[in-house]
Scaffold this active site. Structure first.
Site, PDB file in Angstrom:
ATOM      1  N   LYS A 195      -9.855   3.422  -6.599  1.00  0.00           N
ATOM      2  CA  LYS A 195      -9.718   2.196  -7.401  1.00  0.00           C
ATOM      3  C   LYS A 195     -10.889   2.069  -8.371  1.00  0.00           C
ATOM      4  O   LYS A 195     -10.721   1.739  -9.537  1.00  0.00           O
ATOM      5  CB  LYS A 195      -9.702   0.960  -6.496  1.00  0.00           C
ATOM      6  CG  LYS A 195      -8.453   0.795  -5.657  1.00  0.00           C
ATOM      7  CD  LYS A 195      -8.534  -0.536  -4.910  1.00  0.00           C
ATOM      8  CE  LYS A 195      -7.477  -0.645  -3.835  1.00  0.00           C
ATOM      9  NZ  LYS A 195      -7.614  -1.825  -2.989  1.00  0.00           N
ATOM     10  N   GLY A 199      -3.867  -6.556   5.728  1.00  0.00           N
ATOM     11  CA  GLY A 199      -2.736  -6.436   4.796  1.00  0.00           C
ATOM     12  C   GLY A 199      -1.529  -5.757   5.422  1.00  0.00           C
ATOM     13  O   GLY A 199      -0.393  -6.224   5.298  1.00  0.00           O
ATOM     14  N   ARG A 200      -1.761  -4.642   6.118  1.00  0.00           N
ATOM     15  CA  ARG A 200      -0.632  -3.870   6.668  1.00  0.00           C
ATOM     16  C   ARG A 200      -0.049  -4.502   7.929  1.00  0.00           C
ATOM     17  O   ARG A 200       0.887  -3.972   8.506  1.00  0.00           O
ATOM     18  CB  ARG A 200      -1.042  -2.419   6.894  1.00  0.00           C
ATOM     19  CG  ARG A 200      -2.289  -2.236   7.727  1.00  0.00           C
ATOM     20  CD  ARG A 200      -2.835  -0.811   7.615  1.00  0.00           C
ATOM     21  NE  ARG A 200      -4.131  -0.660   8.257  1.00  0.00           N
ATOM     22  CZ  ARG A 200      -5.304  -0.908   7.665  1.00  0.00           C
ATOM     23  NH1 ARG A 200      -5.348  -1.342   6.431  1.00  0.00           N
ATOM     24  NH2 ARG A 200      -6.432  -0.729   8.325  1.00  0.00           N
ATOM     25  N   LYS A 231      -3.213 -10.525  -0.820  1.00  0.00           N
ATOM     26  CA  LYS A 231      -4.237 -11.112   0.042  1.00  0.00           C
ATOM     27  C   LYS A 231      -5.488 -11.443  -0.780  1.00  0.00           C
ATOM     28  O   LYS A 231      -6.044 -12.516  -0.679  1.00  0.00           O
ATOM     29  CB  LYS A 231      -4.545 -10.131   1.178  1.00  0.00           C
ATOM     30  CG  LYS A 231      -5.582 -10.616   2.151  1.00  0.00           C
ATOM     31  CD  LYS A 231      -5.720  -9.670   3.326  1.00  0.00           C
ATOM     32  CE  LYS A 231      -6.956 -10.004   4.126  1.00  0.00           C
ATOM     33  NZ  LYS A 231      -7.160  -9.118   5.263  1.00  0.00           N
ATOM     34  N   GLU A 258      -2.580  -3.591  -9.682  1.00  0.00           N
ATOM     35  CA  GLU A 258      -1.139  -3.400  -9.876  1.00  0.00           C
ATOM     36  C   GLU A 258      -0.415  -4.747  -9.837  1.00  0.00           C
ATOM     37  O   GLU A 258       0.439  -5.051 -10.673  1.00  0.00           O
ATOM     38  CB  GLU A 258      -0.555  -2.498  -8.766  1.00  0.00           C
ATOM     39  CG  GLU A 258      -1.061  -1.069  -8.763  1.00  0.00           C
ATOM     40  CD  GLU A 258      -2.351  -0.889  -7.974  1.00  0.00           C
ATOM     41  OE1 GLU A 258      -3.091  -1.876  -7.776  1.00  0.00           O
ATOM     42  OE2 GLU A 258      -2.628   0.261  -7.573  1.00  0.00           O
ATOM     43  N   GLU A 268      -3.100   4.195   7.045  1.00  0.00           N
ATOM     44  CA  GLU A 268      -4.213   3.391   6.522  1.00  0.00           C
ATOM     45  C   GLU A 268      -5.082   2.907   7.690  1.00  0.00           C
ATOM     46  O   GLU A 268      -6.277   2.689   7.540  1.00  0.00           O
ATOM     47  CB  GLU A 268      -3.686   2.198   5.705  1.00  0.00           C
ATOM     48  CG  GLU A 268      -4.724   1.639   4.748  1.00  0.00           C
ATOM     49  CD  GLU A 268      -4.164   0.658   3.728  1.00  0.00           C
ATOM     50  OE1 GLU A 268      -3.904   1.063   2.578  1.00  0.00           O
ATOM     51  OE2 GLU A 268      -3.981  -0.524   4.080  1.00  0.00           O
TER      52      GLU A 268
HETATM   53  O1  F6P Z   1      -5.453  -0.598  -1.477  1.00  0.00           O
HETATM   54  C1  F6P Z   1      -5.031  -0.810  -0.193  1.00  0.00           C
HETATM   55  C2  F6P Z   1      -4.775  -2.272   0.070  1.00  0.00           C
HETATM   56  O2  F6P Z   1      -5.971  -2.961   0.156  1.00  0.00           O
HETATM   57  C3  F6P Z   1      -3.940  -2.455   1.321  1.00  0.00           C
HETATM   58  O3  F6P Z   1      -4.696  -2.460   2.469  1.00  0.00           O
HETATM   59  C4  F6P Z   1      -3.240  -3.721   1.029  1.00  0.00           C
HETATM   60  O4  F6P Z   1      -2.127  -3.897   1.854  1.00  0.00           O
HETATM   61  C5  F6P Z   1      -2.889  -3.545  -0.418  1.00  0.00           C
HETATM   62  O5  F6P Z   1      -4.000  -2.855  -0.961  1.00  0.00           O
HETATM   63  C6  F6P Z   1      -2.630  -4.800  -1.188  1.00  0.00           C
HETATM   64  O6  F6P Z   1      -3.720  -5.666  -1.181  1.00  0.00           O
HETATM   65  P1  F6P Z   1      -3.595  -7.170  -1.619  1.00  0.00           P
HETATM   66  O7  F6P Z   1      -2.645  -7.847  -0.713  1.00  0.00           O
HETATM   67  O8  F6P Z   1      -4.972  -7.749  -1.542  1.00  0.00           O
HETATM   68  O9  F6P Z   1      -3.065  -7.189  -3.039  1.00  0.00           O
END
Ligand code: F6P
Length: 554
Positions: free
Chosen positions: A518, A273-274, A212, A218, A359
């Site tokens: 983070k 995201g979730r 997102k 990662e 979350e």
């Molecule tokens: O660190 C948690 C989070 O922000 C989640 O809410 C999200 O689903 C995930 O990291 C991945 O985020 P992104 O889609 O921005 O890479």
């Protein structure tokens, strides 16, 4: 909602006090006696929807409990808040955003107003692009840089940008294309991407980079590794256009990464995201099971959205599921919630729901930022049920904590194999019965005596064999794990999470709790290079651990 002092705290509501007093009385009762006293118990405490039979009768509840819980829902203004969510209001107040994942599966033709604009054209446009890409790749029309057909899709993302597509493609594997293999990389531990890339041919791989924000460390690290691996073979940058697509709200960063505009799928800040598998984050799903399958998933969820919006609260499955969860957590004091699918297809469902629930509702302050005096989300965990029976169910049956559990099973398996399904489902039915009924000392004595065990030996072991029972469960029985049913099941849990967050007066749609770790990780990472100094301001434990690690790596 934001910073408003004007809302009612749950603990100040008349229903909360009534439930607290009622729980004291009911704690002395046993669920099996409640069944014995009321022939109509199943009908009263179950909801049959077209795709899900939801039985919550094996909970420690009575008519009075149900009435008081419904009063709690009313006093918490659930219906009004539900209207605000579906109406596109900024109920994600700490991020000042609407919460509109429901818009992505709205199959009506009504406009979907978000921030003064109709979002439907943009949603439909992205769906159309997903359809085109998935059809081209699945049909073999989409060719790699050497003219070969795509055989493997590698989805790179983490959290909500991974768990949903992974869970769904695993669940619906039998509906998937055998010609297209799906792979998922989420962990920054290089072993995962190394294992996935080993044996893949760069000429026939399509990478879907899902993030997102497009800043998640990662995902960016894995995406770079994938790009380097690919470029080592392809050499020519122009080949990227045939092998990398991205899903993000952040077009600028995706373009900077080297992915062309035409290969970027949009999502929006009003999709958490979730809750994002319904958006283009679901592209791996469309690639795996086809766009029609993805559309069915959306349709199933939409059916649940309509049920949630229209059914009276007492017949409303997400509302009743949320209320029973609140009862178990806040009034009976149970600390955890197990999710136990008796369907191998759903083996990633507990992991997916852990993020969705924990979350969302793992929060310690209310809407005004005041510490809350009651529990929010319990520990959500689980595993495929039948495997769990031979692992952790001992604790569910006889441990010192009572852990409510959701049992999820299907009438028909996706892969029927002679002699298996009834064996599985017999256990499914038996476990909730055993957890509820238990077995007392007299029964144990009788059973042992019938087996010819001596009276002396019986007395030695009888107490170890007693199960107190009275352990609450929900049962969700599905016709089969197909796309529509799975869509409905996920949406059921999503709305349960929403209702609980409203009752707890917490912000379910932010996730500030993941940020601190983070920030500290990005401060620590440079200190890990051989000649970098370790920050003396770290606590002694962290300092020594980092020093030990660096010494050991010399
Ligand atoms: O660190 C948690 C989070 O922000 C989640 O809410 C999200 O689903 C995930 O990291 C991945 O985020 P992104 O889609 O921005 O890479």
């Amino acid at each position: 909602m934001a910073n408003s002092q004007s809302f009612s705290r749950p603990t100040d509501l008349p229903s909360w006090s009534a439930l607290t007093a009622h729980a004291q009385q009911l704690k002395t009762r046993h669920i099996k006696d409640l069944f014995a006293e009321d022939d109509d118990r199943f009908n009263k405490f179950s909801i049959e929807l077209p795709r899900i039979l939801f039985d919550y009768s094996k909970n420690l509840i009575t008519d009075e409990t149900k009435a008081a819980l419904l009063a709690l829902a009313k006093e918490s203004d659930i219906e009004a808040w539900r209207g605000k969510m579906f109406g596109g209001e900024h109920i994600n107040a700490t991020e000042d955003r609407a919460v509109m994942h429901v818009a992505l599966r709205d199959k009506s033709s009504n406009p979907i107003m978000i921030d003064g604009l109709d979002a439907r054209p943009a949603i439909d446009a992205e769906l159309e692009r997903m359809q085109k890409l998935s059809e081209k790749v699945r049909s073999g029309e989409w060719k790699g840089y050497t003219g070969k057909t795509i055989t493997d899709v590698v989805s790179i993302g983490i959290g909500g940008s991974n768990l949903g597509p992974l869970m769904v493609t695993e669940a619906l594997k039998v509906y998937g294309s055998k010609a297209l293999k799906m792979h998922y990389v989420s962990n920054v531990d290089g072993v995962q991407i190394a294992e996935v890339l080993e044996g893949l041919n760069p000429e026939t791989v399509l990478f879907v980079i899902s993030s997102k924000t497009f800043t998640t460390q990662e995902t960016m690290t894995n995406a770079k590794t994938a790009e380097q691996w690919f470029m080592a073979a392809a050499k020519d940058k122009s080949a990227i256009a045939k092998h990398f697509v991205a899903v993000s709200t952040n077009r600028k960063l995706v373009t900077a990464f080297g992915i062309g505009e035409e290969n970027i799928f949009d999502m929006w800040d009003w999709v958490g995201g979730r809750f994002s598998l319904w958006s283009a984050i679901g592209l791996p799903i469309a690639l795996a099971i086809g766009f029609d399958g993805f559309t069915d998933l959306l349709k199933g969820a939409y059916e649940m959205d309509l049920h949630f919006q229209q059914a009276p609260l007492e017949e409303n499955a997400p509302v009743m599921m949320a209320l029973v969860g609140i009862w178990n957590r806040n009034f009976l004091g149970y600390p955890a919630q197990a999710l136990l699918p008796y369907d191998q297809c759903l083996h990633r469902f507990p992991a997916y729901m852990q993020q969705a629930e924990m979350e969302s509702n793992g929060k310690h302050v209310n809407w005004a930022g005041e510490p809350i005096s009651y529990g929010s989300v319990p520990l959500v965990w689980g595993e495929v049920g039948i495997n769990g029976q031979h692992a952790f169910y001992q604790m569910l049956h006889q441990g010192t904590d009572i852990i409510p559990a959701d049992f999820i099973g299907s009438v028909s398996p996706n892969t029927p194999v002679e002699g298996h399904h009834d064996a599985l489902m017999a256990n499914f039915f038996a476990q909730t019965q055993a957890l509820m009924q238990g077995i007392d000392a007299n029964q144990v004595r009788k059973e042992l005596a019938a087996k010819g065990v001596s009276a002396e030996r019986i007395e030695e072991i009888v107490l170890h064999k007693v199960h107190k029972g009275n352990r609450p469960t929900n049962t969700l029985l599905l016709p089969q794990v197909d796309a529509k049913t799975l869509g409905a099941l996920i949406a059921l849990y999503e709305h349960k999470i929403f209702v609980q967050g409203i009752i707890w007066r917490i912000h379910s749609f932010d996730q500030w709790g993941v940020e601190l770790g983070k920030v500290l990780a990005s401060a620590i990472q440079p200190e890990l290079s051989a000649d970098a100094k370790i920050n003396p301001a770290h606590d002694a434990s962290t300092r020594h651990l980092i020093a030990f690690y660096k010494n050991a790596r010399k």
